[in-house]
Design an enzyme around this catalytic site. Structure first.
Site, PDB file in Angstrom:
ATOM      1  N   GLU A  76       0.832  -1.204   0.000  1.00 13.02           N
ATOM      2  CA  GLU A  76       0.000   0.000   0.000  1.00 13.02           C
ATOM      3  C   GLU A  76       0.874   1.264   0.000  1.00 13.02           C
ATOM      4  O   GLU A  76       1.859   1.345   0.727  1.00 13.02           O
ATOM      5  CB  GLU A  76      -0.894  -0.014   1.242  1.00 13.02           C
ATOM      6  CG  GLU A  76      -1.720   1.230   1.438  1.00 13.02           C
ATOM      7  CD  GLU A  76      -2.404   1.249   2.798  1.00 13.02           C
ATOM      8  OE1 GLU A  76      -3.319   2.066   2.982  1.00 13.02           O
ATOM      9  OE2 GLU A  76      -2.014   0.453   3.676  1.00 13.02           O
TER      10      GLU A  76
ATOM     11  N   LYS B  48      -9.374   2.268  -3.116  1.00 19.80           N
ATOM     12  CA  LYS B  48      -9.844   1.684  -1.863  1.00 19.80           C
ATOM     13  C   LYS B  48     -11.233   2.202  -1.530  1.00 19.80           C
ATOM     14  O   LYS B  48     -11.487   3.401  -1.531  1.00 19.80           O
ATOM     15  CB  LYS B  48      -8.863   2.018  -0.726  1.00 19.80           C
ATOM     16  CG  LYS B  48      -9.209   1.359   0.594  1.00 19.80           C
ATOM     17  CD  LYS B  48      -8.224   1.739   1.682  1.00 19.80           C
ATOM     18  CE  LYS B  48      -8.589   1.055   2.992  1.00 19.80           C
ATOM     19  NZ  LYS B  48      -7.708   1.478   4.100  1.00 19.80           N
TER      20      LYS B  48
ATOM     21  N   CYS C 249      -5.094  -2.444   2.681  1.00 22.63           N
ATOM     22  CA  CYS C 249      -5.031  -2.235   4.119  1.00 22.63           C
ATOM     23  C   CYS C 249      -6.084  -3.069   4.840  1.00 22.63           C
ATOM     24  O   CYS C 249      -6.165  -4.272   4.648  1.00 22.63           O
ATOM     25  CB  CYS C 249      -5.164  -0.738   4.430  1.00 22.63           C
ATOM     26  SG  CYS C 249      -4.746  -0.290   6.131  1.00 22.63           S
TER      27      CYS C 249
END
Length: 529
Positions: free
Chosen positions: A272, A335, A387
């Site tokens: 990430e 995301k 994440c």
């Protein structure tokens, strides 16, 4: 009630809280899960609802303050606030348990089975509520404690991690009710058949039998994909400092150059926000990727992204981009589930002072859809979960339903490392694999970089010579068996959280019926004599 007896009740509640905390990293005493709730259940009998609430709150605070201690590295007020919020759910469980003990006080064995069922349903309903309400915080569900018990956790293919949680509570309730029988008849000269304990263990036997059958079943046709995971190990306080940009580039360059020498490699994965800026608007970051990807291996890159609107106010995204061997971006993903106060600030326009309490300067914008990335050689479909997205079962399920047959978790646990957060995080990902019957690969900036097969087995963990696997830099190559597009879908993939949702509906129904009964009883006037 004497002071000593009251103190004993709080000791029981505190014991449950500490046992629950011990189930997760750093201790990972998974076997303790099967008795962790027993001390709390034992002290809840013959207590008022108010006392039960206090005892449940004590257990919940002990559990969450210990298991979320890693959050204090970033924010002590946030750690305490989140732990206090999560402690409300054990509190409601304690109230529900106290209510059940009052309603079924005659202690007949079939009533005890009803108590066992109610406690399992209530716990699952509350876990599901915690995973859903207020954007959801599904961290450390009770079932996650069993992530290393492969035969037990295969039932997650049916009901998700919540079914494992329900099974654990079922056994805890059976043990507690059996102890009650010994307490109620301490000097009984005859032996009694303990239906509660036998039925509790029967459920475990059925779960294990199902697990053996799943693990022993012929595997679907798979493709072997060779992947290299890069873990750069950039300290969080250095990731966005201009003086360390050269360090980030040099480490990504050197580690990836090691990876591209691996024969037969199909994909390289960076974690990430691996690059220090927006790769689509940054010549140095793009040049680095172009230099590496043109060696013949695609790279999945974690990066920020920026979208400019007509009103000239940019929107920021936490993104993942697949670069082809020609240096072009093949596909991208933004995301979708952002971390509150970590990636976005709620009500920042209405309450500007809230911004001063967070470590971020600007809020990210959530993505809109899942993305199924596709490699050309071999032809493999995968999705990225960025994440903490791998803690959210619906996101993984949606990706698999859309065609992904491999999950890749790109994460940066550097906010909390070194701590137990990384191992706790990895344990959540195991269940996304079992629930959907697909493998996963994890790439962390710092954290646990590894592979997880479709049964939940963790392998190829990146470690140094001392066995450390979080705050280290390195490359881990792994071979992943990826099922094809005709892979049989699991019950969970098809139907989702129908078990957890059913438990939540049943718990609400029981609550409404109980309230209605109480109102009827209060509203009926006594007949004149």
């Amino acid at each position: 009630m004497t002071t000593l007896k009251i103190a004993g009740k709080y000791v029981g509640a505190l014991t449950t809280g500490l046992l629950l905390a011990s189930l997760y990293a750093p201790l990972e005493w998974g076997l303790a899960a099967w008795i962790a709730l027993v001390p709390l259940l034992l002290v809840l009998r013959d207590t008022s609802f108010l006392s039960a609430a206090r005892l449940g709150l004590v257990a919940g605070l002990a559990f969450w303050l210990c298991s979320l201690a890693w959050l204090s590295i970033l924010t002590i007020p946030g750690w305490i606030a989140l732990a206090a919020y999560c402690a409300l759910y054990p509190m409601f469980f304690a109230i529900g348990a106290s209510w059940a003990f009052r309603c079924f006080a005659r202690r007949r064995w079939f009533e005890d089975i009803g108590i066992m069922l109610w406690l399992a349903v209530l716990w699952v309903a509350l876990e599901y509520g915690r995973a859903t309400l207020c954007t959801g915080f599904p961290w450390n569900a009770l079932g996650v404690s069993q992530y290393r018990s492969l035969t037990v956790i295969q039932i997650a293919r049916l009901g998700g991690v919540y079914l494992v949680s329900g099974l654990i509570v079922w056994v805890n309730a059976a043990v507690a009710l059996t102890i009650f029988r010994y307490i109620d008849r301490p000097a009984s000269p005859t032996r009694h058949f303990h239906y509660e304990l036998m039925i509790g263990f029967l459920a475990v036997a059925l779960a294990v039998s199902y697990g053996w059958r799943v693990l022993g079943a012929p595997a679907p046709a798979v493709q072997k994909v060779r992947i290299a995971v890069v873990q750069p190990n950039i300290p969080q306080e250095q990731k966005w400092v201009p003086e360390t940009v050269d360090l980030i580039y040099s480490r990504l360059l050197s580690l990836t150059q090691v990876a591209v020498r691996v024969p037969g490699l199909h994909l390289i994965v960076w974690p990430e926000t691996a690059v220090p800026d927006d790769i689509r608007d940054s010549a140095p970051s793009y040049d680095l990727v172009y230099q590496l990807v043109t060696n013949g291996v695609p790279i999945l890159v974690g990066s920020m992204d920026t979208e400019w609107r007509d009103e000239a106010k940019p929107l920021f995204y936490n993104s993942s981009f697949l670069f082809g061997t020609d240096g072009a971006i093949v596909q991208g993903y933004d995301k979708r589930h952002l971390v509150i106060f970590g990636e976005y600030i709620p009500l920042q326009n209405a309450l500007p002072f809230v911004k001063a309490l967070t470590p971020i300067q600007e809020s990210f914008t959530p993505g809109r859809t899942s993305t199924v990335f596709r490699l050309e050689e071999p032809a493999v479909a995968f999705s990225s979960l960025i994440c903490f997205e791998d803690t959210l079962a619906p996101l993984a399920r949606e990706s698999v339903r859309n065609g992904a047959r491999l999950l890749i978790n790109q994460t940066n646990d550097g906010w909390f490392d070194p701590s137990s957060a990384s191992r706790q995080h990895m344990a959540q990902c195991v269940f996304r694999c079992v629930e959907n019957g697909v493998p996963a690969v994890r790439s962390a900036n710092t954290g646990v970089s590894c592979s997880i097969d479709r049964s939940g087995r963790v392998y190829d963990v990146l470690k140094d010579d001392r066995g450390h696997c979080t705050v280290i830099a390195g490359v881990q190559t792994t071979t992943v068996a990826v099922p094809g597009e005709d892979m049989p879908r699991t019950f969970y993939t098809v139907h989702g959280d129908v078990f957890a949702g059913g438990c939540a509906a049943l718990a609400v129904l029981c609550l409404v019926m109980n309230l209605a009964r109480r109102l009827r009883c209060r509203g009926v006037a006594p007949m004149p004599s």
